[in-house]
Motif scaffolding. Structure first.
Motif, short mmCIF file in Angstrom:
data_model
loop_
_atom_site.label_atom_id
_atom_site.label_comp_id
_atom_site.label_asym_id
_atom_site.label_seq_id
_atom_site.Cartn_x
_atom_site.Cartn_y
_atom_site.Cartn_z
N CYS A 7 48.56 47.37 51.55
CA CYS A 7 47.08 47.42 51.56
C CYS A 7 46.51 46.22 50.81
O CYS A 7 45.56 45.59 51.25
CB CYS A 7 46.58 48.70 50.89
N VAL A 8 47.11 45.96 49.65
CA VAL A 8 46.66 44.84 48.82
C VAL A 8 46.77 43.53 49.60
O VAL A 8 45.84 42.73 49.64
CB VAL A 8 47.50 44.76 47.52
N GLN A 9 47.90 43.33 50.27
CA GLN A 9 48.11 42.10 51.03
C GLN A 9 47.15 41.99 52.20
O GLN A 9 46.62 40.93 52.48
CB GLN A 9 49.56 42.02 51.50
N ALA A 10 46.90 43.11 52.89
CA ALA A 10 45.98 43.10 54.03
C ALA A 10 44.57 42.73 53.58
O ALA A 10 43.91 41.89 54.20
CB ALA A 10 45.99 44.47 54.72
N LEU A 11 44.12 43.35 52.50
CA LEU A 11 42.77 43.08 52.00
C LEU A 11 42.66 41.64 51.50
O LEU A 11 41.68 40.95 51.77
CB LEU A 11 42.40 44.07 50.89
N THR A 12 43.69 41.18 50.79
CA THR A 12 43.70 39.81 50.28
C THR A 12 43.59 38.81 51.42
O THR A 12 42.79 37.87 51.36
CB THR A 12 44.97 39.55 49.45
N ARG A 13 44.36 39.01 52.49
CA ARG A 13 44.34 38.10 53.65
C ARG A 13 42.95 38.02 54.27
O ARG A 13 42.46 36.94 54.59
CB ARG A 13 45.35 38.55 54.71
N VAL A 14 42.34 39.18 54.48
CA VAL A 14 41.02 39.21 55.12
C VAL A 14 39.97 38.50 54.27
O VAL A 14 39.16 37.74 54.77
CB VAL A 14 40.60 40.67 55.43
N LEU A 15 39.99 38.76 52.96
CA LEU A 15 39.00 38.14 52.08
C LEU A 15 39.25 36.64 51.92
O LEU A 15 38.30 35.85 51.91
CB LEU A 15 38.98 38.83 50.72
N GLU A 16 40.53 36.23 51.82
CA GLU A 16 40.83 34.80 51.69
C GLU A 16 40.47 34.03 52.96
O GLU A 16 40.29 32.82 52.91
CB GLU A 16 42.31 34.60 51.36
N ALA A 17 40.35 34.73 54.08
CA ALA A 17 40.00 34.07 55.34
C ALA A 17 38.53 33.66 55.38
O ALA A 17 38.13 32.81 56.17
CB ALA A 17 40.32 34.98 56.53
N LEU A 18 37.71 34.24 54.49
CA LEU A 18 36.30 33.86 54.44
C LEU A 18 36.20 32.44 53.87
O LEU A 18 36.79 32.16 52.83
CB LEU A 18 35.50 34.82 53.57
N PRO A 19 35.46 31.55 54.55
CA PRO A 19 35.42 30.15 54.11
C PRO A 19 34.88 29.93 52.71
O PRO A 19 35.24 28.97 52.05
CB PRO A 19 34.54 29.47 55.16
N GLU A 20 34.02 30.83 52.23
CA GLU A 20 33.40 30.63 50.92
C GLU A 20 34.26 31.16 49.77
O GLU A 20 33.90 31.04 48.61
CB GLU A 20 32.03 31.32 50.86
N VAL A 21 35.41 31.79 50.08
CA VAL A 21 36.25 32.41 49.07
C VAL A 21 37.37 31.47 48.64
O VAL A 21 38.11 30.95 49.48
CB VAL A 21 36.84 33.75 49.58
N ARG A 22 37.49 31.22 47.34
CA ARG A 22 38.57 30.37 46.81
C ARG A 22 39.81 31.21 46.54
O ARG A 22 40.89 30.90 47.00
CB ARG A 22 38.12 29.67 45.53
N THR A 23 39.67 32.27 45.71
CA THR A 23 40.81 33.13 45.39
C THR A 23 40.41 34.59 45.42
O THR A 23 39.23 34.93 45.28
CB THR A 23 41.39 32.81 43.99
N VAL A 24 41.41 35.44 45.58
CA VAL A 24 41.21 36.89 45.60
C VAL A 24 42.26 37.51 44.68
O VAL A 24 43.44 37.16 44.76
CB VAL A 24 41.39 37.46 47.03
N ALA A 25 41.83 38.41 43.80
CA ALA A 25 42.76 39.16 42.96
C ALA A 25 42.49 40.64 43.16
O ALA A 25 41.44 41.15 42.79
CB ALA A 25 42.56 38.78 41.49
N VAL A 26 43.43 41.33 43.82
CA VAL A 26 43.28 42.76 44.10
C VAL A 26 44.07 43.54 43.06
O VAL A 26 45.22 43.24 42.79
CB VAL A 26 43.76 43.09 45.53
N ASP A 27 43.43 44.55 42.48
CA ASP A 27 44.06 45.43 41.50
C ASP A 27 44.25 46.80 42.16
O ASP A 27 43.28 47.54 42.33
CB ASP A 27 43.17 45.53 40.25
N LEU A 28 45.48 47.09 42.56
CA LEU A 28 45.77 48.33 43.28
C LEU A 28 45.43 49.55 42.43
O LEU A 28 44.81 50.49 42.91
CB LEU A 28 47.25 48.35 43.69
#
Length: 74
Positions: A7-28
């Motif tokens: 789930c963490v990886q799926a959400l990270t991928r989708v958010l990182e795909a947004l052009p305005e996003v530099r990094t994503v840190a998901v806390d399960l």
């Protein structure tokens, strides 16, 4: 909700795909995702909300420079 590392990886991928996003840190454990934007403008709250839903998750709260949203931003 987020239940596993997949789930963490799926959400990270989708958010990182947004052009305005530099990094994503998901806390399960906390069920949160922290976004670092590329610029001060950053992604719109609406774009983030849509991306989270597209990943198959239900956003509960979105907090950032534009304010705090507990429902889909307009």
């Amino acid at each position: 909700g987020m239940r596993c590392e997949g789930c963490v990886q799926a959400l990270t991928r989708v958010l990182e795909a947004l052009p305005e996003v530099r990094t994503v840190a998901v806390d399960l454990a906390a069920g949160t995702a922290r976004i670092t934007p590329r610029s001060a403008d950053g992604p719109s709250p609406h774009a983030l909300w849509d991306a989270i839903e597209k990943a198959g998750f239900e956003p509960r709260e979105l907090a950032g420079p534009a304010g705090v949203f507990s429902a889909r931003p307009v």
